[in-house]
Design an enzyme around this catalytic site. Sequence first.
Site, PDB file in Angstrom:
ATOM      1  N   ALA A 124      -5.138   9.958 -56.403  1.00  0.00           N
ATOM      2  CA  ALA A 124      -4.532  11.631 -56.203  1.00  0.00           C
ATOM      3  C   ALA A 124      -5.041  11.960 -57.753  1.00  0.00           C
ATOM      4  CB  ALA A 124      -4.355  11.784 -55.997  1.00  0.00           C
ATOM      5  N   GLU A 125      -6.074  12.470 -57.972  1.00  0.00           N
ATOM      6  CA  GLU A 125      -6.240  13.120 -60.148  1.00  0.00           C
ATOM      7  C   GLU A 125      -6.182  14.624 -59.341  1.00  0.00           C
ATOM      8  OE1 GLU A 125      -9.186  12.965 -62.906  1.00  0.00           O
ATOM      9  OE2 GLU A 125      -9.964  14.043 -61.731  1.00  0.00           O
ATOM     10  N   ASP A 126      -5.311  14.786 -59.790  1.00  0.00           N
ATOM     11  CA  ASP A 126      -4.381  16.828 -59.780  1.00  0.00           C
ATOM     12  C   ASP A 126      -3.602  16.891 -60.511  1.00  0.00           C
ATOM     13  OD1 ASP A 126      -3.802  18.805 -58.473  1.00  0.00           O
ATOM     14  OD2 ASP A 126      -1.997  18.492 -57.386  1.00  0.00           O
TER      15      ASP A 126
END
Length: 845
Positions: A556-558
């Site tokens: 996840a790129e958050d």
Amino acid sequence: MRKKGKGSTTDADKGVDPVGFLTKLGISHKAFAQFLRERHKALKDLKDEIFNRHLNLKEMASGFEILGMHRHVEHRVDYMEWAPGARYCAIVGDFNGWSPTENCAREGHFGHDDYGYWFIILEDKLKEGEKPDELYFQQYNYVDDYDKGDSGITVEEIFKKANDEYWEPGEDRFLKNRFELPAKLYEQWFGPNSPQTYEELEPIPDAETRYKAWKEQHKDDPPGNLPPFDVIDNGKEYDIYNVFIDPPWREKFRAKKPPIPYWLETRKGRKAWLKKYSPGIPHGSRYRVYFNTPNGPLERVPAWATYVKPDAEGSQAYAIHWEPPPESAYKWKHSRPNKPRSLRIYECHVGISGSEPKISSFNEFTKNVLPHVKNAGYNAIQLIGVIEHKDYYTVGYRVTNLFAVSSRFGTPDDFKRLVDEAHGLGLLVFLDIVHSYSAPDEMVGLSLFDGSNDCYFHSGKRGQHKYWGTRMFKYGDPDVLHYLLSNLNWWVVEYHTDGFQFHSLSSMMYTHNGFASFTGDMEDYCNQYVDRDALLYLILANDILHALHPNIITIAEDATSYPGLCEPTSQGGLGFDYYVNLSVPEMWSSLLENTPDQDWSMSKIVGTLIGNRCYADKMLVYAENHNQSISGGKSLAEMLFGQINEHSPDSKDLILKGCSLYRMTRLITFTICGRAFLSFMGNEFGHPKRVEFPMSSNNFSYALAMRRWELLEAEGLHRDFFSFDKDMMKLDEKEGVLSRSFPNIHHVNDSTMVISYMRGPLLFIYNFHPTDSYEKYQVGVEEAGEYQLILNTDEKEYGGQGLIGCDQYIQRTISRRVDGLRNCLEVPLPNRIAQVYKLKRILRI
């Protein structure tokens, strides 16, 4: 709680707790807990809606098996597309002279269902002089050149053989009915002269009328010529009839195996098909889908197209029918590597991977870059920009065709070869997947696909990204979910990819697209700006991917660090395996550009690097990746060396400083926390220039859209950097640094600018001070014994000065309590170096 039926279980029985991770982390925010419970209920409702239309979640995520263009076993190609706003659908292309009437379906006809899915059959063309098949639904094996169907045995002979060998005397009529009646009905309803509307289809008689007609037809048949069953109604009218079957005959019939082998003998091979037919749409044909809409006719590149190419001028695009003959199709050679305990990811862009100012291909990448990645010690590659996108300068983030590999780099088979060769080298292959938004282009993308504004995307402002002008998916629509989930499964099934990094989750999880100030309160994650539908999609995506492919890895790129990113979905989380610590590269860029290194705060560096301790083992970290350079910034090497004048008297000191800091930043980022590390292509040897794709601002130059691999061939700092990075990867491979638990960070001194921590049996010491060296610097250790220096950033082979002598490589502990630990080491610590010690021998006192 309502009582469940036999064999069913409640959520509690299954171990599902919608707020489980809050208890685990000690979070007591009531509004967020209530949001999680409501989200869980919405997920159950969504699954109920899905199961009303799909057998299970696997079928939900396998739309690519029927949608798009597919060869059917009955000498034809089937095409299916979702376009609920269209009134008419046709396939136009090279194969039919771009005629919008030759291969079509109309609203209200059998080619269109209630959900907006269009179905078109493209019949193969009978060659001149050939006769149609004896069986209307004759099947072909398009892969094997020869099978029993090509042996010259006629259908009548096969039926006779089955009658003699399989059926008992008196059942021959029953046998023929099994084939004759379906064939007649099939031809009557779906053949060339079949009705085209429901009005043209004659009414089908009711069951009683058909039964009486059948009895009348066979009233003079001799006894035993038909299976012994009849309808017993005693003269009364029933909706369901009681059928009487002779029990001995029924048991005898049930004991038989189905006569499938005889039926398979009717299937013919590829040679027979090639002799009789030419494909209705040949391999390599250009085509589009044609719609008639309330706003007029339009053409689109099919949403499920698997290969898309622009025309010669580059202004339009066409789908390419990809159906190579079996002898030309790529055949997989290698199995997937095992899932490693830690990830060392090499991030790549195929187009800029060459040393010439041009767009490189999949084949060039496979030949030149993959061996380098293996030699460098990484165990995975992550590819960006692989999925088809309109403009090269967008780097692949404005995706137009989610099921197609970019034609700029090669064919689908070329990409399969790349993945297969990577697996052969023991490298996992990840894709940077962009489901958080989509390109706004209409001619090549999904925007206004069927002439309406609410097919795949939200209408109005909700359907537009706040700043980027891209379109936002309608995640609450089951058909959009069908499309996106099938897309994830497609890349794993078709191309054998091993995982995904989900790009820019904050763009999809919030209606403000992540461009809002976050106070740090849990309210930010459950207020009116949170897109619950997007969260449900991410939960479904992780559940389905991990259920269908247990070894899959999702990242996840958050930027907002949404709570529960890496928690199991059964405990209220989103189910990702890793999350990206985006603050680390921003910190290093800010320090190098804006802060003199004598003013660096060791506490701030450590605090940023370790991120959230609760998810330390789920963290992916990197010192720099493509984001800074592609977004107009500079690489770390350019910041450190770009302004150095070689003729300046202090150039040597500046180069020494830059080299030292470059190695130290990479080592501490790599080892202090997390089980995954990422490095962008070229950073392992300090690529001197940033990445800049050709665009109008640089006169469409490719000068910076390449990698200078020749720097590794000459002696100098770039080869030295690569030697250090390679040994850094070996350190994890041999000692399992990344797979170990959270380090014991016991020494962070802002005055001396020294950081020290233990991770397993390894001791890491960093002296970031620009001038101060320490002859005997004391750092605490728990175990008494001898510690050996196994990695030193100041080695001459890494471009350092070699200030530590060989006689100082073994250090023995002193029984003195330091840093809260029972023993200590007194180590030589020159300025701007890092050292890694390993406990070699334990001393028992």
